[in-house]
Design a protein around this motif. Structure first.
Motif: not given
Length: 407
Positions: A9-17, A21-23, A27-33
């Protein structure tokens, strides 16, 4: 079903940032299914989804009827532009008019869009074709983030960075029929109301409010525009929450596609003829895949009795949630539920909900909104009600609030 912090999740947040765009904030979570009213994150944690994509996933996640409809249509004909029509587009327009007419097709015309904001943009343009420019909207209303839709949305934090906004718009207190009557004049093009306000925290107006709005519109020759983007398509246990009140314009989206992007601006009576060739357009709106999704959603709601289901299960949830003294009020209809807390601990409730395996939503510091899939089961509802006292325990402790603060 508890969530845990992880490197994933930390990696997902870093990739997201780094790439988006920071609108929306992180994200609270990375959902997969997802399946039914349940979703899973990248770490394998399971949650019961009481947000439903913000009232979008009417059939939950991966419903076979929706998957089949979209897959079949995409493998047959995916996009043709609006120089042409397709059977799904025709059938969905006819079905929406039938639902608005209570089984007999209403006299009207449909303009398909890709979202609720676009449906409201189309409706806003339609009102200009009356030759008038004044619109009366309500405080606490939310109609979208595009420039036109934003002009009709009262929240100062949303509006201020983008002013000046289009239009001549007057805002009046929601649910106050006298204030509405005082604001409407013979120069008013339209009155815009939601039958229940969603983003404000599921605010239900007094009985007779929509009928009063209809009477005021008739008195001044204005259009009555009802925004059913969040309330429509079975959310409240009825196809439309404004049922019984004649509208000139109805806008829908969210649950209509069950997760596939689609919206509609429906002009009824003479309003259906106000937009003519060249007045408006869309590249993707009304494409056959989105319309096939809409037909699948409507057909499944009918086949599985989900209107009655929403009414019964919604009442069960409201009764159970209000039993805790830290809940000062519960409102709503069907599976559109809002509740007030005795403390401003709504953000902490959402965080605690995730830890206990539930996706919840806070609309204001002291308000929670629940808009789960219409396929929510009794077991799903019971699970939340069992966990609810523990969620509030954790949230109030995190907020440093006393159990009966504000009471």
């Amino acid at each position: 079903m508890s969530a845990t912090s992880s490197d994933t999740m930390q990696q997902a947040r870093e990739r997201y940032a780094a790439s988006l765009m920071n609108t929306f904030g992180p994200p609270k979570l990375q959902l997969v299914r997802g399946a039914g009213a349940h979703v899973w994150d990248a770490d394998g944690n399971e949650y019961v989804d009481f947000l439903g994509g913000i009232a979008v996933n009417a059939l939950g996640h991966a419903h076979p009827a929706l998957v089949e409809a979209v897959t079949t249509q995409l493998s047959t004909l995916g996009h043709v532009s609006n120089f042409f029509t397709t059977e799904p587009q025709l059938a969905l327009a006819e079905k929406l008019l039938e639902l608005l007419g209570g089984g007999t097709p209403a006299d009207g015309r449909v303009f398909f869009t890709n979202s609720g904001a676009e449906a409201n943009e189309a409706a806003f343009k339609l009102t200009r074709r009356t030759g008038r420019t004044h619109v009366v909207a309500t405080e606490g209303g939310f109609h979208g983030r595009t420039m036109g839709a934003l002009a009709l949305t009262s929240k100062e934090a949303y509006r201020a960075p983008f002013e000046p906004l289009p239009g001549e718009v007057t805002f009046v207190p929601y649910g106050d029929a006298d204030a509405l009557a005082a604001a409407v004049t013979d120069a008013t093009a339209a009155i815009l109301v939601e039958p229940i306000q969603g983003e404000a925290g599921v605010v239900v107006p007094p009985a007779g409010y929509l009928a009063a709005a209809r009477a005021v519109a008739d008195e001044h020759g204005a259009l009555l525009w009802i925004d059913e983007v969040q309330t429509g398509m079975g959310r409240t246990g009825r196809w439309f929450a404004s049922e019984g009140v004649r509208a000139d314009i109805v806008t829908v989206a969210k649950g209509l596609g069950g997760g596939f992007p689609i919206g509609a601006c429906i002009g009824l009576g003479e309003a259906g003829a106000l937009l003519q060739p060249g007045n408006h357009g869309t590249t993707f709106g009304g494409n056959p895949v989105a319309c096939a999704a809409g037909l699948a959603v409507i057909g499944t709601i009918e086949a599985e009795g989900l209107l009655e289901r929403a009414t019964v299960l919604g009442q069960k949830l409201r009764d159970g949630l209000t039993a805790d003294p830290r809940v000062s009020e519960v409102r709503g209809e069907g599976l559109m539920i809002g509740l007030d807390l005795t403390a401003e601990a709504a953000a902490e409730v959402v965080a605690a909900g995730l830890r206990h395996g539930f996706v919840l939503n806070n609309t204001t510091p002291g308000r929670i909104r629940l808009v789960p899939p219409l396929v929510l089961t009794d077991d799903d509802a019971d699970a939340l009600l069992r966990a609810w006292p523990r969620i509030l325990d954790d949230a109030y402790a995190a907020a440093g609030a006393s159990d009966l603060e504000g009471s």
